[in-house]
Design a protein around this motif. Structure first.
Motif, PDB file in Angstrom:
ATOM      1  N   LYS A  87       0.840  -1.195   0.000  1.00 12.64           N
ATOM      2  CA  LYS A  87       0.000   0.000   0.000  1.00 12.64           C
ATOM      3  C   LYS A  87       0.880   1.251   0.000  1.00 12.64           C
ATOM      4  O   LYS A  87       1.957   1.263   0.596  1.00 12.64           O
ATOM      5  N   VAL A  88       0.389   2.298  -0.654  1.00 13.78           N
ATOM      6  CA  VAL A  88       1.055   3.598  -0.648  1.00 13.78           C
ATOM      7  C   VAL A  88       0.310   4.497   0.331  1.00 13.78           C
ATOM      8  O   VAL A  88      -0.871   4.803   0.129  1.00 13.78           O
ATOM      9  N   LEU A  89       1.005   4.918   1.395  1.00 12.74           N
ATOM     10  CA  LEU A  89       0.363   5.722   2.437  1.00 12.74           C
ATOM     11  C   LEU A  89       0.493   7.218   2.214  1.00 12.74           C
ATOM     12  O   LEU A  89      -0.198   7.995   2.873  1.00 12.74           O
ATOM     13  N   GLY A  90       1.368   7.634   1.290  1.00 10.98           N
ATOM     14  CA  GLY A  90       1.504   9.058   1.026  1.00 10.98           C
ATOM     15  C   GLY A  90       2.672   9.350   0.104  1.00 10.98           C
ATOM     16  O   GLY A  90       3.487   8.475  -0.203  1.00 10.98           O
ATOM     17  N   ARG A  91       2.750  10.595  -0.306  1.00  8.62           N
ATOM     18  CA  ARG A  91       3.831  11.033  -1.191  1.00  8.62           C
ATOM     19  C   ARG A  91       3.993  12.535  -1.053  1.00  8.62           C
ATOM     20  O   ARG A  91       3.038  13.249  -0.727  1.00  8.62           O
ATOM     21  N   THR A  92       5.193  13.007  -1.311  1.00  9.43           N
ATOM     22  CA  THR A  92       5.484  14.435  -1.302  1.00  9.43           C
ATOM     23  C   THR A  92       6.349  14.757  -2.507  1.00  9.43           C
ATOM     24  O   THR A  92       7.342  14.073  -2.770  1.00  9.43           O
ATOM     25  N   PHE A  93       5.983  15.808  -3.245  1.00 12.45           N
ATOM     26  CA  PHE A  93       6.798  16.307  -4.351  1.00 12.45           C
ATOM     27  C   PHE A  93       7.409  17.643  -3.932  1.00 12.45           C
ATOM     28  O   PHE A  93       6.691  18.549  -3.515  1.00 12.45           O
ATOM     29  N   TYR A  94       8.715  17.760  -4.039  1.00  7.80           N
ATOM     30  CA  TYR A  94       9.406  18.971  -3.603  1.00  7.80           C
ATOM     31  C   TYR A  94       9.912  19.778  -4.803  1.00  7.80           C
ATOM     32  O   TYR A  94      10.125  19.220  -5.892  1.00  7.80           O
ATOM     33  N   PRO A  95      10.121  21.086  -4.643  1.00  8.81           N
ATOM     34  CA  PRO A  95      10.618  21.911  -5.746  1.00  8.81           C
ATOM     35  C   PRO A  95      12.010  21.465  -6.198  1.00  8.81           C
ATOM     36  O   PRO A  95      12.886  21.203  -5.377  1.00  8.81           O
ATOM     37  N   PHE A  96      12.191  21.359  -7.514  1.00  7.89           N
ATOM     38  CA  PHE A  96      13.475  20.957  -8.085  1.00  7.89           C
ATOM     39  C   PHE A  96      13.929  22.047  -9.047  1.00  7.89           C
ATOM     40  O   PHE A  96      13.113  22.574  -9.808  1.00  7.89           O
ATOM     41  N   PRO A  97      15.223  22.426  -9.035  1.00  6.76           N
ATOM     42  CA  PRO A  97      16.341  21.857  -8.279  1.00  6.76           C
ATOM     43  C   PRO A  97      16.716  22.659  -7.041  1.00  6.76           C
ATOM     44  O   PRO A  97      17.868  22.606  -6.597  1.00  6.76           O
ATOM     45  N   SER A  98      15.786  23.391  -6.469  1.00  8.36           N
ATOM     46  CA  SER A  98      16.122  24.349  -5.416  1.00  8.36           C
ATOM     47  C   SER A  98      16.107  23.771  -4.008  1.00  8.36           C
ATOM     48  O   SER A  98      16.484  24.453  -3.059  1.00  8.36           O
ATOM     49  N   THR A  99      15.674  22.524  -3.821  1.00 11.19           N
ATOM     50  CA  THR A  99      15.519  21.973  -2.481  1.00 11.19           C
ATOM     51  C   THR A  99      16.801  21.300  -1.992  1.00 11.19           C
ATOM     52  O   THR A  99      17.382  20.471  -2.698  1.00 11.19           O
ATOM     53  N   THR A 100      17.231  21.655  -0.784  1.00 11.95           N
ATOM     54  CA  THR A 100      18.378  20.989  -0.160  1.00 11.95           C
ATOM     55  C   THR A 100      18.047  20.472   1.244  1.00 11.95           C
ATOM     56  O   THR A 100      18.765  19.629   1.769  1.00 11.95           O
ATOM     57  N   ASP A 101      16.978  20.964   1.834  1.00 11.28           N
ATOM     58  CA  ASP A 101      16.572  20.555   3.183  1.00 11.28           C
ATOM     59  C   ASP A 101      15.315  19.693   3.073  1.00 11.28           C
ATOM     60  O   ASP A 101      14.260  20.154   2.640  1.00 11.28           O
ATOM     61  N   TYR A 102      15.430  18.434   3.475  1.00 11.18           N
ATOM     62  CA  TYR A 102      14.326  17.481   3.332  1.00 11.18           C
ATOM     63  C   TYR A 102      13.673  17.145   4.678  1.00 11.18           C
ATOM     64  O   TYR A 102      12.878  16.211   4.759  1.00 11.18           O
ATOM     65  N   SER A 103      13.991  17.898   5.714  1.00  6.96           N
ATOM     66  CA  SER A 103      13.540  17.540   7.061  1.00  6.96           C
ATOM     67  C   SER A 103      12.015  17.498   7.169  1.00  6.96           C
ATOM     68  O   SER A 103      11.460  16.567   7.782  1.00  6.96           O
ATOM     69  N   SER A 104      11.323  18.467   6.606  1.00  7.08           N
ATOM     70  CA  SER A 104       9.863  18.472   6.732  1.00  7.08           C
ATOM     71  C   SER A 104       9.247  17.286   5.993  1.00  7.08           C
ATOM     72  O   SER A 104       8.248  16.705   6.455  1.00  7.08           O
TER      73      SER A 104
END
Length: 425
Positions: free
Chosen positions: A211-228
């Motif tokens: 099962k897939v419980l969730g997903r997140t798409f982050y801005p590319f290529p500007s993202t360097t912090d993945y903590s959230s």
């Protein structure tokens, strides 16, 4: 006089100079000719453009090492002995589709380039493929991963070597679900590559009973912090966190997941598109036991080791990965087709050259035997690996343990399921 990298030049052409590599690495959008081979008087010159990320997040994944592998392919082909002239050009697409498309038009229209290779960005690859189709030229993609390149966005002028998102998902997802990883969360970049990789893997997870419980798409290529995004994955309750990204993004994600102690929280990390260059950058302490897929590993067999010995003098600090090997394999097969139909005919028609490439079986030291399918998908066996523990590694770049090999006809999506519009079934 230009200083050469260590290793003797072959009779087919000069070794790649440090100056040429540096010029490519700090490229303005367009560079000049990197290398020339052959001196056949009156014969047309085949021009190969290596379009890659030469200075950004994907530099080590592709970049100058792909350029070196393209050169190695020409040297191994020995065009001078066949009466064929070849030139290699290089440019940096800067991870921008408009830049890549503009470079492709200039190369095809003004610089008489016949084939563009590499292009390790799916959005750029789609744009370059469209330009190639308009110009009756060739885009030989050896870097971008979206399965849409030979699916719903395929065109007769775009060929796809080595991994794609369907292949990676097909190799990794069922294995991890069978191993107990049934509940998944994905973190992916918000562009064509990330979307197709997350989509294909989610489908494989569900087909395998997960099962897939969730997903997140982050801005590319500007993202360097993945903590959230990592915190969202923890809150989801997922037991598998799938990173559907690559190169510098993947390396930062793996490091930050390790800092957050996700393994201690009972979350298994998997990276869906991983290269040995990523493992080298991050280190075995963090990546040990990671399950991944590559179609090429430098220490897989005698042929892969022989290829690696030939190319390493040009790029001693960066061992070849499957993207680099694909550039070698694709350029070599392209040149075999040029020899088959003649350089004049090859320059006159990209479609005639592609037809010859599809007729000829593929075989090289990187991937062994394979073929180029009617939809432009190059197929060959691929491999599932796990990353060694530090205590198991005998030295730098000795990183993989083979889990299994997936035969060529099973490794890639069937033609009938791809939705390629120019294939009449």
């Amino acid at each position: 006089m230009e200083e050469k990298l260590s290793g003797a030049a072959t009779p087919a052409g000069p070794a790649l100079s440090r100056r040429a590599l540096l010029a490519a690495a700090i490229a303005t959008p367009l560079t000049g000719v990197i290398a020339r081979y052959g001196n056949a008087q009156g014969a047309p010159t085949i021009r190969i453009g290596v379009l890659a990320d030469m200075s950004g997040a994907y530099r080590d994944t592709g970049g100058p090492t792909s350029l070196a592998c393209a050169q190695q392919a020409v040297e191994d082909f020995r065009p001078a002995e066949r009466g064929i002239n070849v030139e290699i050009l290089a440019a940096d697409h800067q991870q921008k589709a408009d830049v890549g498309a503009a470079l492709a038009r200039r190369w095809y229209d003004l610089d008489d380039v016949d084939v563009i290779v590499e292009v390790n960005n799916s959005a750029v690859a789609l744009a370059v493929g469209n330009v190639a189709h308009d110009k009756n030229k060739i885009h030989l993609n050896t870097g971008a991963v979206s399965s849409d390149l030979t699916g719903r966005h395929c065109n007769p002028s775009l060929l796809h070597w080595t991994s794609d998102s369907w292949m990676c998902a097909n190799a990794i997802a069922p294995h991890l679900v069978r191993d107990g990883g049934k509940d998944w969360y994905f973190i992916a970049p918000d562009y064509a590559f990330g979307h197709s990789l997350q989509r294909d893997t989610a489908r494989m997870v569900e087909q395998a009973g997960g099962k897939v419980l969730g997903r997140t798409f982050y801005p590319f290529p500007s993202t360097t912090d993945y903590s959230s995004y990592l915190l969202q994955a923890v809150r989801s309750g997922a037991k598998v966190l799938g990173f559907a990204n690559g190169a510098g993004d993947l390396q930062n994600s793996l490091k930050q997941a390790h800092e957050f102690g996700l393994h201690q929280r009972g979350i298994r990390i998997t990276s869906l598109v991983t290269f040995i260059t990523d493992i080298h950058s991050v280190g075995l302490e963090i990546t040990q036991d990671l399950v991944l897929t590559e179609s090429f590993y430098w220490d897989l067999n005698d042929r892969t080791r022989a290829f690696t010995r030939r190319v390493l003098p040009k790029t001693p600090r960066n061992y070849p990965n499957q993207e680099h090997a694909a550039t070698y394999s694709g350029v070599l097969h392209y040149l075999k087709a040029v020899a088959e139909i003649g350089p004049a005919k090859a320059k006159a028609s990209g479609q005639d050259t592609i037809a010859a490439m599809k007729r000829l079986p593929t075989d090289d030291d990187c991937f062994g035997a394979g073929r180029l399918r009617e939809d432009g998908r190059k197929i060959n066996a691929t491999h599932l690996f796990s990353v060694k523990k530090p205590s198991e590694s005998k030295g730098a770049w000795d990183y993989y343990k083979l889990i299994s090999t997936i035969p060529a006809e099973e490794a890639f999506r069937p033609v009938a399921e791809g939705g390629c519009p120019f294939i009449q079934r």
